[in-house]
Design a protein around this motif. Sequence first.
Motif: not given
Length: 315
Positions: A48-56, A80-90
């Motif tokens: 999440l600190s290096n370009g990813f915004t989606a996690i499986d 502050g690396k990412i907001k919850r609304s910006e990360v896709y959780i699967q």
Amino acid sequence: MTRSALFEKLALHAPHLSGRHAIPALPAFIYGTAWKKGATSDLVYEALSNGFTAIDTAAQPKHYREDLVAAGIHRAIKDGKIKRSEVYIQTKFTSVGGQDPDNMPFDPKSPLADQVKASVISSLQNFNFADVVAEGEAQYIDTLVLHSPMPTLNETLEVWETLEQFVPSEIRNLGISNCNLFTLMDLYERARIKPTVVQNRFYPSTKFDIGVRQFCKEKNIVYQSFWTLSANPGLVGSNETRSLANQVGISPQSALYCLVLGLGNVTVLNGTKSVQHMQEDWNAVKTVKEFAQSHPERWDAAVASFRRLIGQPKP
């Protein structure tokens, strides 16, 4: 897909969602968390600190640490690396057959619907970020995937109908993995809430899922490719992949990722443990996108050669 839109994020087609339930579009890469064990939290944070915004991940302790995935996301949000609304959780529901008999998120002796509910509830408990996000964003899952079809279609539909009960409040979208074309078509026809993602191995034994990917394209389902590198040493070493790699100055592995993405309507699970490779893969996507825009004929030729290599007809 136009060249100008190459590798842009793919929106999930979900007519059942209202505007207040918008979810992040899927980027080129989804970070895969299988077999990361105790390193899971740190690796998710680095991703999440290096370009990813989606996690499986999956509610399957045998191969995943869903709790540590959540811990890594929590830390990234807090820092502050990412907001919850910006990360896709699967995450996934995995049936008894795919679980460790001594460590399951549900009682294997309970009715199937109760197994599904218990698994979903355990995942929602993991992905509760109430202390670092605003009210209303604290506890939900972007997509819940059925890890594999059940032994019978009726059982598959029972699982699916149980999952539908959580949509859209606790779960935004549903998907299926390890699924052949006929099962996918049956599920799509019968389901009230249609699958928005299919996650399958991209490898020769299924002829690179040409039929499944075509159906997904027709039905606005995003295809998620996994095992893309591990199952395809022949593609990594092919003239087609190495030619693109040499033209733009990237690794053959990154070049294969880009050629798969170039097929259209595809995202790729990328589970690298190397921060350097995370950065290289994302940089490669940017480099190849710029190459495609500045040299469209050469890019079209590269994708056409790759399609021929995997036996896929022209679009």
